[in-house]
Design a protein around this motif. Sequence first.
Motif, PDB file in Angstrom:
ATOM      1  N   PHE A 131       0.829  -1.201   0.000  1.00 48.91           N
ATOM      2  CA  PHE A 131       0.000   0.000   0.000  1.00 48.91           C
ATOM      3  C   PHE A 131       0.871   1.262   0.000  1.00 48.91           C
ATOM      4  O   PHE A 131       0.503   2.279  -0.595  1.00 48.91           O
ATOM      5  CB  PHE A 131      -0.947   0.006   1.200  1.00 48.91           C
ATOM      6  CG  PHE A 131      -2.095  -0.963   1.076  1.00 48.91           C
ATOM      7  CD1 PHE A 131      -2.610  -1.298  -0.160  1.00 48.91           C
ATOM      8  CD2 PHE A 131      -2.674  -1.539   2.202  1.00 48.91           C
ATOM      9  CE1 PHE A 131      -3.679  -2.196  -0.284  1.00 48.91           C
ATOM     10  CE2 PHE A 131      -3.742  -2.421   2.097  1.00 48.91           C
ATOM     11  CZ  PHE A 131      -4.237  -2.754   0.845  1.00 48.91           C
ATOM     12  N   ARG A 132       2.022   1.192   0.651  1.00 49.66           N
ATOM     13  CA  ARG A 132       2.947   2.331   0.606  1.00 49.66           C
ATOM     14  C   ARG A 132       3.396   2.589  -0.830  1.00 49.66           C
ATOM     15  O   ARG A 132       3.477   3.730  -1.286  1.00 49.66           O
ATOM     16  CB  ARG A 132       4.154   2.056   1.497  1.00 49.66           C
ATOM     17  CG  ARG A 132       5.063   3.274   1.710  1.00 49.66           C
ATOM     18  CD  ARG A 132       6.279   2.934   2.554  1.00 49.66           C
ATOM     19  NE  ARG A 132       5.914   2.194   3.755  1.00 49.66           N
ATOM     20  CZ  ARG A 132       6.369   0.982   4.062  1.00 49.66           C
ATOM     21  NH1 ARG A 132       7.200   0.354   3.238  1.00 49.66           N
ATOM     22  NH2 ARG A 132       6.002   0.383   5.173  1.00 49.66           N
ATOM     23  N   GLU A 133       3.668   1.509  -1.561  1.00 46.66           N
ATOM     24  CA  GLU A 133       4.054   1.628  -2.970  1.00 46.66           C
ATOM     25  C   GLU A 133       2.941   2.298  -3.779  1.00 46.66           C
ATOM     26  O   GLU A 133       3.183   3.206  -4.590  1.00 46.66           O
ATOM     27  CB  GLU A 133       4.338   0.242  -3.546  1.00 46.66           C
ATOM     28  CG  GLU A 133       5.618  -0.409  -3.054  1.00 46.66           C
ATOM     29  CD  GLU A 133       6.746  -0.251  -4.058  1.00 46.66           C
ATOM     30  OE1 GLU A 133       6.755   0.755  -4.784  1.00 46.66           O
ATOM     31  OE2 GLU A 133       7.618  -1.128  -4.098  1.00 46.66           O
ATOM     32  N   VAL A 134       1.722   1.829  -3.593  1.00 45.08           N
ATOM     33  CA  VAL A 134       0.586   2.347  -4.363  1.00 45.08           C
ATOM     34  C   VAL A 134       0.363   3.821  -4.063  1.00 45.08           C
ATOM     35  O   VAL A 134       0.143   4.631  -4.973  1.00 45.08           O
ATOM     36  CB  VAL A 134      -0.684   1.531  -4.060  1.00 45.08           C
ATOM     37  CG1 VAL A 134      -1.909   2.175  -4.697  1.00 45.08           C
ATOM     38  CG2 VAL A 134      -0.526   0.098  -4.558  1.00 45.08           C
ATOM     39  N   LEU A 135       0.443   4.200  -2.797  1.00 40.42           N
ATOM     40  CA  LEU A 135       0.240   5.599  -2.430  1.00 40.42           C
ATOM     41  C   LEU A 135       1.348   6.488  -2.996  1.00 40.42           C
ATOM     42  O   LEU A 135       1.125   7.678  -3.256  1.00 40.42           O
ATOM     43  CB  LEU A 135       0.174   5.734  -0.906  1.00 40.42           C
ATOM     44  CG  LEU A 135      -1.112   5.188  -0.275  1.00 40.42           C
ATOM     45  CD1 LEU A 135      -0.954   5.056   1.235  1.00 40.42           C
ATOM     46  CD2 LEU A 135      -2.303   6.084  -0.600  1.00 40.42           C
ATOM     47  N   HIS A 136       2.498   5.926  -3.224  1.00 41.55           N
ATOM     48  CA  HIS A 136       3.607   6.700  -3.801  1.00 41.55           C
ATOM     49  C   HIS A 136       3.418   6.925  -5.302  1.00 41.55           C
ATOM     50  O   HIS A 136       3.971   7.866  -5.868  1.00 41.55           O
ATOM     51  CB  HIS A 136       4.940   5.982  -3.561  1.00 41.55           C
ATOM     52  CG  HIS A 136       6.134   6.793  -3.969  1.00 41.55           C
ATOM     53  ND1 HIS A 136       6.658   7.792  -3.176  1.00 41.55           N
ATOM     54  CD2 HIS A 136       6.893   6.785  -5.098  1.00 41.55           C
ATOM     55  CE1 HIS A 136       7.694   8.356  -3.800  1.00 41.55           C
ATOM     56  NE2 HIS A 136       7.860   7.756  -4.956  1.00 41.55           N
ATOM     57  N   GLY A 137       2.633   6.048  -5.946  1.00 42.32           N
ATOM     58  CA  GLY A 137       2.397   6.196  -7.374  1.00 42.32           C
ATOM     59  C   GLY A 137       2.808   4.998  -8.202  1.00 42.32           C
ATOM     60  O   GLY A 137       2.777   5.053  -9.435  1.00 42.32           O
ATOM     61  N   THR A 138       3.163   3.899  -7.544  1.00 41.58           N
ATOM     62  CA  THR A 138       3.536   2.677  -8.258  1.00 41.58           C
ATOM     63  C   THR A 138       2.320   2.087  -8.962  1.00 41.58           C
ATOM     64  O   THR A 138       1.241   1.984  -8.381  1.00 41.58           O
ATOM     65  CB  THR A 138       4.124   1.643  -7.284  1.00 41.58           C
ATOM     66  OG1 THR A 138       5.340   2.173  -6.751  1.00 41.58           O
ATOM     67  CG2 THR A 138       4.421   0.331  -7.967  1.00 41.58           C
ATOM     68  N   ARG A 139       2.521   1.681 -10.210  1.00 45.70           N
ATOM     69  CA  ARG A 139       1.441   1.078 -11.007  1.00 45.70           C
ATOM     70  C   ARG A 139       1.615  -0.437 -11.090  1.00 45.70           C
ATOM     71  O   ARG A 139       2.691  -0.926 -11.436  1.00 45.70           O
ATOM     72  CB  ARG A 139       1.431   1.653 -12.426  1.00 45.70           C
ATOM     73  CG  ARG A 139       1.080   3.115 -12.524  1.00 45.70           C
ATOM     74  CD  ARG A 139       0.845   3.523 -13.979  1.00 45.70           C
ATOM     75  NE  ARG A 139       2.049   3.405 -14.799  1.00 45.70           N
ATOM     76  CZ  ARG A 139       2.899   4.393 -15.027  1.00 45.70           C
ATOM     77  NH1 ARG A 139       2.716   5.588 -14.483  1.00 45.70           N
ATOM     78  NH2 ARG A 139       3.954   4.217 -15.807  1.00 45.70           N
ATOM     79  N   PHE A 140       0.527  -1.164 -10.816  1.00 48.24           N
ATOM     80  CA  PHE A 140       0.480  -2.599 -11.071  1.00 48.24           C
ATOM     81  C   PHE A 140      -0.027  -2.832 -12.496  1.00 48.24           C
ATOM     82  O   PHE A 140      -0.995  -2.195 -12.926  1.00 48.24           O
ATOM     83  CB  PHE A 140      -0.489  -3.312 -10.118  1.00 48.24           C
ATOM     84  CG  PHE A 140      -0.075  -3.301  -8.672  1.00 48.24           C
ATOM     85  CD1 PHE A 140       1.219  -3.605  -8.304  1.00 48.24           C
ATOM     86  CD2 PHE A 140      -0.992  -2.984  -7.691  1.00 48.24           C
ATOM     87  CE1 PHE A 140       1.595  -3.609  -6.962  1.00 48.24           C
ATOM     88  CE2 PHE A 140      -0.629  -2.976  -6.350  1.00 48.24           C
ATOM     89  CZ  PHE A 140       0.664  -3.285  -5.984  1.00 48.24           C
TER      90      PHE A 140
END
Length: 415
Positions: A131-140
Amino acid sequence: MVVTSKKIDPRAKAVSGLPRPKTPAHVIQNDAEAIAVAATIAARIRPGAAQRDAERIWPVDELEAYSQSGLWSINVPRSYGGPEVSYATLAKVIEIVSAADPSIGQITQNHLGIVAAIRTVAAEDQKEILFREVLHGTRFGNAFSEFGSKRAADFETTFEDAGDHVVVTGRKFYSTGALLAHLVPIVAVDGEGRAWYAIADRNADGLTVIDDWSGFGQRTTLSGTVILDRVRVPKTHLIPGWKGYAEPSADGAIFQLIQVAVDTGIARAAIEDTVAFVQTKSRAWIDSGRDRASDDPYTIQAVGGLTVRLHAAQALQDLAGHAVDRAVDAPNADTVAAAQIATAEAKILSTEIAIEATNKLFELAGTRATLAEHNLDRHWRNARTHTLHDPVRWKYAIVGNHALNGVNPPFHAWS
């Protein structure tokens, strides 16, 4: 079971992924802001959508703006710093973006679905990391489906335990968003045949994404073949996806709801373009006695019918989103079945209005609408391609069997 591999076009090329964003993505605060930001993003991506489709131009800058806007983290739980908007709002966001460019709208689908799955089945330390990755802007992206299997749920991609990581081997297709993802969730099965999400770095050794998507619609969804040659994935990024379907959860309905919203967006765009074309370019029919095509009584009636059915699809989409909210908050057999049924009903109407509106466009706008310079056929091509996900004839069966016999829908990722 023997699976036939898809032959790769020799002109297709392997493509490297993009670096992670240098600055953190915006974090949206509430549902109203999510809708407002979606409208802003739609206004940005709409002008180039027809050209991107016609020339298959990758939406690199558009995708970066979209994922940095905060809309890719809107279903991250509040307890982890996310907005956790209603799924009715999330669906409306996808509808708004898809009305501007449905390829870009579809790219979001698996990302948001994986975020939901992480919430359902990941361990606490995994949620903190991802979730930290996603909030930073990481795209799956995704590497789920396999080209030659008999059924969508059949997987030959496997992983081996190697201590603090696993090693993944296989081959995937229909990998929406994988080309420009930062992380690629791979569906791979263990020795017991259970499906896991092995979330690999896009540029990991042995992970190759081939730009060979040749569908006539949804042409810039950044899909293609994914080759997995002993790809290492840390166990912090190995998520037991199978657990989401071992007990009642809303995971399948969430994936389906986002599909609904893409199709509703396509229908909305087609109707808007029909109205604009009839008002500015079409000629009145000789027998109508009217000077303007927009005054033709049969055209007025037809546009009225399309508008009513679009609004009905939007209403069912909204109801489905709220049913999903209830299933997320209190997952049990009843709430999950209610979410599945509501989403199936929305899927039926969104599919039918997308096909009808994109076809009716040409009947009402006239021969001029077929000129290549307008590229209006992209609406029909997009609708016809995207609505092939999860066939509506089975959605009718689900709804009918529940109404007639009280049978709950089958419980899997496509329902």
